[in-house]
Structures are given as structure tokens and as C-alpha cells.
Design an enzyme around this catalytic site. Structure first.
Site, mmCIF file in Angstrom:
data_model
loop_
_atom_site.group_PDB
_atom_site.id
_atom_site.type_symbol
_atom_site.label_atom_id
_atom_site.label_comp_id
_atom_site.label_asym_id
_atom_site.label_seq_id
_atom_site.Cartn_x
_atom_site.Cartn_y
_atom_site.Cartn_z
ATOM 1 N N GLU A 80 0.876 5.701 0.241
ATOM 2 C CA GLU A 80 0.234 6.994 0.422
ATOM 3 C C GLU A 80 0.953 7.962 -0.504
ATOM 4 O OE1 GLU A 80 -2.472 7.052 2.006
ATOM 5 O OE2 GLU A 80 -2.241 5.108 3.013
ATOM 6 N N ASP A 113 0.856 -1.187 0.000
ATOM 7 C CA ASP A 113 0.000 0.000 0.000
ATOM 8 C C ASP A 113 0.890 1.235 0.000
ATOM 9 O OD1 ASP A 113 -2.902 0.990 0.286
ATOM 10 O OD2 ASP A 113 -1.790 2.191 1.753
ATOM 11 N N HIS A 158 -5.635 4.547 6.229
ATOM 12 C CA HIS A 158 -4.936 5.472 5.335
ATOM 13 C C HIS A 158 -3.484 5.684 5.758
ATOM 14 C CE1 HIS A 158 -8.712 6.135 3.351
ATOM 15 N NE2 HIS A 158 -9.268 6.541 4.482
#
Length: 384
Positions: free
Chosen positions: A21, A19, A156
Site C-alpha cells: 500500500e 503486496d 486493499h
């Protein structure tokens, strides 16, 4: 270009749950601020994460969403400084991410800027969830958390979200029989690294319309020459799609390189295919008969070379003028002037009987041709 020589990704394949950001959603304009990876393989499970200095300001909305501020990334390593280590962590692993095209796209661009070619096989957990639970409407990460009782460490943040994918993966194994799950995974995986130096990104550069292609093995021996009205689709099907015969499987297993050429239209494709087969003599094509016997009773019906025009089926292809002389196909040119130069170049291709048959049939149907000798005379008169 396909990966038939590689085993299909299975549940036991080394995996990287990833993942990112970022500062925004555009690969061209925005940059990565955090990377989180959960690596799973024979050595067990390991976790790795780092903040990344994006070299640009993080928008206030993104700071609010992720909790990552400009102060946090100031002094963090740049992607370029991390690239070699990160590539080693990901290379050879099945790349698993949620909305994987986003994460893969950002990493591919960053790796490209750092001088690395990043083309892993990719599994998108959104697509896998849709395949396994088609009756469900929502497949976002929040929906998976509620549906499968996942336990978020945070939201997040890169490593926390990567860990949610690892939890989801474990829930899948509890909910589905291994053979069934393996089937769905194999159907969902997108292969970007196919064979040799061939990648999906390379396939995307192939002409979409009429053209000819040639497949080569590891020793650069021509295996097969073909043509198609949808060349890109045809080559991809050759190498990544369902193959119906043992012969097609044998060819796909050996492919390591591909060449292609846009031909502008069907007749150009027919002539180029015949020329390539005669010149390359690929292993899996029927070889043409040698000799001029068929054309002995059919003298060349023109004084010299002629050209016929085919309108390209793609903007990049434009119009092509195919040049023929004495039943031999000389090639294609973008303009009549270039066609005249090709005819006058002294190129003497070997007679090829299939070319003769193709031309004879199309001339009999009224193929419109331009005598290049007349074009050359007109150009010379204008020059004077």
C-alpha cells in the site's frame, strides 16, 4: 545479459507473494505505507507484514481506500530501518505480485535509496491470468476473487491481498496440468537479474540504435564481439531470447559482463567491430588474417588522416566523426576539432585487413570524407 546459467523459475521455486500500500501511484513522489508478504518454499508457508512510516501525509482518498491513516503509520518503522530484513526475506525468491511492475518499482526505488540493488525475477499475476484465460476480459484482483472463489480477509490491505495471490496460485495448480502451468509461468516471468552483475535495468541503458557490443565470461575473457542496427534489442536477444543454435547457447551460458559503444551509423559499427575483434581476439569470432598483403597495391589515397561523418540515430549520440589514417581506424570524435586532435595524438593502431576491405569498398562507392590536415590548417589560421 541473460540468465541461461540459472534454471527457469519453476513451480517449486521459493516464492514471495507481495503486496504494497502506498501514498499514491508515482514512484518518484509517493512512498510505501504497508508491506505484506506470503513466503512459500521448502520450509512451508509464512506470513509477514508491517506498516511503514512514509514520511509524508497520506491523501484522504488513499486513507478511505485502504483504511490506513496518518495516525496508524506515525511511529511505524521507516523503510530504511526495514531494508536489510526485507531484502533478506525477498532475495533469491520469485517475486509474485498483481500489476507487479507497480510493486517492484516502488520496492526497487526504496531499496536503491537504502543502498540495496533489488533485481528479482518477477511474475505478474495479471499477465499470468491473461495468458491462461485469454477469453476473459477482466483480470483485476476483484475479478480473480469472483472467478476462482478466492476468500479475501480484507481488501486493499497488503497482507490480505498478498494472501489472495497465494490462494490464486493454489487454484492454478488445481486447474492446470503441472507441465502446462510450468510452461506458462516460464513464459510470463520477467528476468531482471540475468547473469553476473547484468540486469534488465542495465540493458535498458544500452544504445537503442547502431553500435557494437562485446560479451565477457567470469574471468573477463572476451567471448564474442558483434554489431547491430538495434544494439539494445540485439544484446537482449543474445542473452534472454530464444536461441537457435548450440553455439549461441554456449556463449550465453558463459556471459557475465558486457560492453557496448554507440557508433552513430552502420559504417562506424563495421569499423569498430573489426577493430574490437582484432584487439580482443574473442573466442567465438573468426579471427582476421594478419598482414598487409591486400593493401600493397592500394596506397593510401590521401595526404594524411581523413574523417567521415555519421549522424547519430539517437539524440544522445549526436554527430560522430570517424577518423581514419593509412587504412587504420583511429576511432570517433564528437567534433571536427576533436577529430583533428585524435589524428594528431600519435595513436598507431595495428593494421587490420578487414578494416582495409571495409574502407576500400566504401571509398569506391563515393564516401564523403574531410581531410583533417586542411581542417587543422584552417583552425590554426583562425587562431592567428
Amino acid at each position: 545479459m541473460s540468465a541461461p546459467s540459472l534454471p527457469p523459475p519453476s513451480i517449486d521455486t521459493p516464492i514471495a507473494f507481495v503486496d504494497l500500500e502506498t501514498t499514491g501511484g508515482s514512484v518518484a513522489e509517493h512512498r510505501i505505507t504497508e508491506i505484506g508478504i506470503v513466503q512459500v518454499g521448502e520450509g512451508g508457508v509464512s506470513r509477514w507484514s508491517t506498516l511503514v512510516d512514509p514520511g509524508q501525509a497520506i491523501p484522504p482518498f488513499i486513507q478511505s481506500l485502504t483504511g490506513i491513516t496518518d495516525d496508524m503509520v506515525r511511529g511505524a518503522p521507516t523503510f530504511a530501518s526495514l531494508a536489510a530484513e526485507l531484502f533478506e526475506r525477498l532475495d533469491g525468491r520469485l517475486f509474485v505480485a498483481h500489476n507487479a511492475s507497480f510493486d517492484r518499482g516502488f520496492l526497487r526505488s526504496e531499496f536503491q535509496r537504502a543502498g540495496f540493488a533489488f533485481n528479482p525475477d518477477v511474475l505478474c499475476t495479471v499477465k499470468l491470468s491473461r495468458a491462461l484465460w485469454p477469453h476473459e476480459k477482466r483480470h483485476g484482483l476483484d475479478a480473480l476473487i469472483g472467478r476462482h472463489a478466492l476468500e479475501p480477509l480484507a481488501r486493499h490491505r497488503a497482507l490480505a491481498d498478498a494472501d489472495l495471490l497465494w490462494q490464486f496460485w493454489q487454484r492454478l495448480h488445481a486447474a492446470w496440468a503441472p507441465d502446462v502451468l510450468r510452461t506458462y509461468i516460464d513464459r510470463t516471468v520477467r528476468r531482471y537479474r540475468i547473469a553476473g552483475d547484468i540486469t534488465e535495468d542495465m540493458l535498458d541503458t544500452a544504445p537503442a540504435g547502431h553500435g557494437v557490443y562485446a560479451l565477457f565470461d567470469a574471468s573477463d575473457t572476451p567471448l564474442y564481439v558483434g554489431r547491430s542496427v538495434r544494439l539494445r534489442q540485439r544484446v537482449r536477444a543474445h542473452l534472454t531470447g530464444e536461441r537457435r543454435s548450440a553455439r549461441e547457447l554456449r556463449i550465453a551460458d558463459q556471459v557475465r559482463r558486457v560492453e557496448w559503444l554507440a557508433t552513430g551509423g552502420e559504417l562506424g559499427a563495421l569499423l569498430t567491430e573489426a577493430q574490437w575483434i582484432a584487439r580482443m581476439r574473442p573466442l567465438h569470432n573468426r579471427q582476421p588474417r594478419v598482414g598487409r598483403a591486400e593493401s600493397l597495391g592500394s596506397p593510401w589515397p590521401f595526404e594524411a588522416a581523413i574523417a567521415f561523418e555519421e549522424r547519430g540515430d539517437e539524440p544522445a549520440c549526436g554527430h560522430l566523426f570517424h577518423v581514419v589514417d593509412r587504412w587504420c581506424y583511429l576511432g570517433a570524435a564528437a567534433t571536427l576539432e576533436a577529430a583533428c586532435a585524435l589524428a594528431a595524438s600519435g595513436v598507431e593502431p595495428a593494421y587490420e585487413p578487414q578494416t582495409f576491405r571495409i574502407l576500400q569498398a566504401h571509398l569506391a562507392r563515393g564516401l564523403s570524407v574531410t581531410p583533417l590536415e586542411a581542417v587543422a590548417r584552417e583552425a590554426a589560421a583562425i587562431a592567428q
